[in-house]
Write an enzyme that holds these catalytic residues in place. Structure first.
Site, PDB file in Angstrom:
ATOM      1  N   ASP A 290       0.831  -1.209   0.000  1.00  0.00           N
ATOM      2  CA  ASP A 290       0.000   0.000   0.000  1.00  0.00           C
ATOM      3  C   ASP A 290       0.870   1.266   0.000  1.00  0.00           C
ATOM      4  O   ASP A 290       1.807   1.395   0.785  1.00  0.00           O
ATOM      5  CB  ASP A 290      -0.889  -0.019   1.249  1.00  0.00           C
ATOM      6  CG  ASP A 290      -2.049   0.951   1.165  1.00  0.00           C
ATOM      7  OD1 ASP A 290      -1.868   2.052   0.618  1.00  0.00           O
ATOM      8  OD2 ASP A 290      -3.138   0.607   1.653  1.00  0.00           O
TER       9      ASP A 290
ATOM     10  N   THR B 235      -7.228   3.937  -1.015  1.00  0.00           N
ATOM     11  CA  THR B 235      -6.912   2.512  -0.878  1.00  0.00           C
ATOM     12  C   THR B 235      -8.036   1.585  -1.327  1.00  0.00           C
ATOM     13  O   THR B 235      -7.836   0.734  -2.204  1.00  0.00           O
ATOM     14  CB  THR B 235      -6.534   2.209   0.582  1.00  0.00           C
ATOM     15  OG1 THR B 235      -5.338   2.920   0.899  1.00  0.00           O
ATOM     16  CG2 THR B 235      -6.313   0.712   0.786  1.00  0.00           C
TER      17      THR B 235
ATOM     18  N   ASN C 271     -12.939   5.808   0.615  1.00  0.00           N
ATOM     19  CA  ASN C 271     -12.758   5.025   1.837  1.00  0.00           C
ATOM     20  C   ASN C 271     -13.902   5.248   2.817  1.00  0.00           C
ATOM     21  O   ASN C 271     -14.130   4.435   3.713  1.00  0.00           O
ATOM     22  CB  ASN C 271     -11.435   5.391   2.510  1.00  0.00           C
ATOM     23  CG  ASN C 271     -10.234   4.825   1.774  1.00  0.00           C
ATOM     24  OD1 ASN C 271     -10.373   4.043   0.829  1.00  0.00           O
ATOM     25  ND2 ASN C 271      -9.038   5.215   2.197  1.00  0.00           N
TER      26      ASN C 271
ATOM     27  N   ASP D 186       2.488   2.818   3.122  1.00  0.00           N
ATOM     28  CA  ASP D 186       1.428   3.816   3.297  1.00  0.00           C
ATOM     29  C   ASP D 186       1.402   4.386   4.713  1.00  0.00           C
ATOM     30  O   ASP D 186       1.361   5.613   4.891  1.00  0.00           O
ATOM     31  CB  ASP D 186       0.077   3.185   2.959  1.00  0.00           C
ATOM     32  CG  ASP D 186      -1.080   4.160   3.121  1.00  0.00           C
ATOM     33  OD1 ASP D 186      -1.230   5.033   2.250  1.00  0.00           O
ATOM     34  OD2 ASP D 186      -1.816   4.055   4.124  1.00  0.00           O
TER      35      ASP D 186
ATOM     36  N   HIS E 241       2.117   8.368   5.614  1.00  0.00           N
ATOM     37  CA  HIS E 241       1.209   9.293   6.301  1.00  0.00           C
ATOM     38  C   HIS E 241       1.879   9.902   7.536  1.00  0.00           C
ATOM     39  O   HIS E 241       1.745  11.103   7.795  1.00  0.00           O
ATOM     40  CB  HIS E 241      -0.053   8.559   6.751  1.00  0.00           C
ATOM     41  CG  HIS E 241      -1.031   8.293   5.655  1.00  0.00           C
ATOM     42  ND1 HIS E 241      -1.578   9.288   4.882  1.00  0.00           N
ATOM     43  CD2 HIS E 241      -1.584   7.130   5.208  1.00  0.00           C
ATOM     44  CE1 HIS E 241      -2.417   8.766   4.003  1.00  0.00           C
ATOM     45  NE2 HIS E 241      -2.432   7.452   4.178  1.00  0.00           N
TER      46      HIS E 241
ATOM     47  N   ASP F 196      -1.552   0.531  -4.815  1.00  0.00           N
ATOM     48  CA  ASP F 196      -2.809   1.215  -5.110  1.00  0.00           C
ATOM     49  C   ASP F 196      -2.628   2.693  -5.444  1.00  0.00           C
ATOM     50  O   ASP F 196      -3.391   3.260  -6.221  1.00  0.00           O
ATOM     51  CB  ASP F 196      -3.781   1.059  -3.933  1.00  0.00           C
ATOM     52  CG  ASP F 196      -3.147   1.427  -2.593  1.00  0.00           C
ATOM     53  OD1 ASP F 196      -1.912   1.620  -2.532  1.00  0.00           O
ATOM     54  OD2 ASP F 196      -3.880   1.507  -1.582  1.00  0.00           O
TER      55      ASP F 196
END
Length: 453
Positions: free
Chosen positions: A34, A70, A91, A189, A193, A237
């Site tokens: 991810d 995602t 999401n 991922d 973040h 993704d």
């Protein structure tokens, strides 16, 4: 000349082996890391992944679907559909007809997923085949009353090693055989973040861990005797971009919260007006120059993001690196979801196995192109989709493929060779039939007086 034309034709095309009939059906493992931004490959060292690529193929950039989140993109990978078509449009979602809500903590209702048929369902409808999944989004939901034969309920606390162990065991020893499997991992991922993609030290650490996971994957497949027979696709993704507290759009400073319900926040905010839609739109339109405001019917066609009841009447799209917040919102240092034409939002794809060429690089494909390619590899009839199989033909050993840049180079080279050969032939002919030595002509009046008496 005939030989030259044959060489030219073979240079324009990659070879075609054809799908040979085999007692055992082909197998495919689809792996997603991810938030793996495409240019991480250029900015960091990946010894295990680079070895994987050297023996397989690399697509340097995959254009994913908008919004670059995602759940939507993982479903596009396995259905070949844009978000407006498969129904997972964010999401966080709200359906105006059923009044149902969807989030990453409330995603188990088949209602949200049944607008499409993922490849693991199609695969299991074939005789003597089953599917398996290690936490790929949607695989623990009974979509069209079907889950993979083997799957893990989602839990972020489960290690990569445990997920890998389950998937490879299912691939090697199940009956009926697992011919399609998926494996999902939350990094990079989560770190993107937390730290932002420009934090070189922390991102290097997590990307080194991912490379070790890829090395572990390859080693495990070799130990189980699957490495040469199993097709493996590694992709992602979406990418990630850097955010900061200096690039913030505060909705509470633009619009009274009582005027609307916020369905999804940033960087693509979904607005459900409680009062006149035009009034809400007008206020948002002048809110901030770093945010595009669209009525649903005016969303750009290139986003393929209009035709679903789950897309709200007003959509806000922040500029790259800008964050839409409320007064009490927390700020991430890295985020995604932005315009899918931004390179920072795009992932990559690498693949290895008997279906793929070795040592081949391709510039770009679309996320929706992956599904028809996987169906081809598995010998499945794909459901209607938005992908183009032709975009991936150059990756596959059993497909004819014209690579345009290479073709142009070969044609130019062939013309130069032909010109050179023509010049050489002319020169050689001139040398063979050169000028004759001079001799005096015997004239009629010379007959009585020969030159040599």
């Amino acid at each position: 000349m005939k030989l030259l034309l044959m060489l030219l034709f073979s240079g324009l095309m990659t070879g075609c082996r054809g799908n040979s009939s085999s007692a055992s059906p082909p197998k495919l493992l689809l792996v997603s890391f991810d938030g793996f931004r495409a240019d991480y490959l250029q900015n960091y060292e990946f010894p295990h992944l680079q070895n994987f690529i050297k023996e397989g193929v690399l697509v340097e950039q995959v254009k994913n679907v908008f919004i670059t989140k995602t759940f939507p993109n993982h479903y596009s990978i396995v259905t070949g559909l844009y978000e407006e078509s498969h129904g997972i449009v964010a999401n966080s979602m709200y359906d105006v007809n059923t009044k149902k809500h969807f989030s990453d903590h409330n995603d188990k209702d088949p209602f949200w997923w049944n607008e499409a048929v993922p490849i693991w369902v199609t695969n299991q409808l074939q005789d003597n085949r089953s599917s398996a999944a290690a936490m790929w989004p949607g695989t623990d939901v009974p979509i069209h009353n079907s889950t993979p034969s083997y799957f893990m309920n989602y839990s972020p606390s489960v290690s990569f090693r445990e997920r890998l162990g389950n998937v490879t065991t299912w691939l090697s020893s199940s009956n009926p055989p697992v011919t399609f499997a998926t494996l999902y991992w939350e990094e990079p991922d989560a770190s993107g973040h937390k730290y932002g993609p420009e934090d070189k030290e922390n991102m290097r650490r997590v990307l080194e861990e991912i490379d070790e996971h890829i090395g572990e994957l390859v080693h495990r497949l070799k130990v189980l005797g699957l490495w040469e027979s199993l097709n493996v696709i590694i992709t992602s993704d979406h990418g990630m971009t850097q955010c900061s507290k200096d690039r913030v759009i505060n909705l509470d400073g633009c619009l009274d919260p009582s005027y609307y319900t916020l369905i999804d926040l940033t960087p693509v905010a979904a607005i459900l007006p409680k009062i006149n839609k035009t009034k809400v739109y007008s206020k948002l339109k002048v809110c901030d120059p770093h945010m595009n405001v669209y009525l649903k019917e005016d969303i750009p066609a290139r986003f393929h993001y209009q035709h679903s009841d789950r897309i709200q009447p007003i959509i806000l799209v922040a500029d790259e690196g800008w964050t839409i917040v409320l007064n009490k919102s927390s700020l991430k240092l890295g985020d995604h979801g932005y315009d899918n034409s931004l390179p920072s939002m795009n992932p990559f794809l690498a693949a290895h196995g008997p279906a793929f060429h070795k040592g081949y690089k391709h510039s770009s494909i679309n996320t929706v192109d992956i599904y028809p390619m996987m169906c081809h590899i598995l010998g499945l009839k794909p459901h209607p989709n938005n992908g183009t199989f032709g975009h991936t033909k150059c990756l596959l050993v059993d497909q004819w493929c014209i690579n345009l840049p290479e073709a142009i180079g070969i044609v130019i080279g062939a013309l130069l060779v032909l010109t050179t050969l023509t010049c050489l032939i002319i020169i050689m002919q001139n040398r063979v039939s050169g000028p004759r030595p001079f001799s005096r002509l015997q004239l009629q009046e010379d007959d009585d007086d020969p030159l040599i008496g």
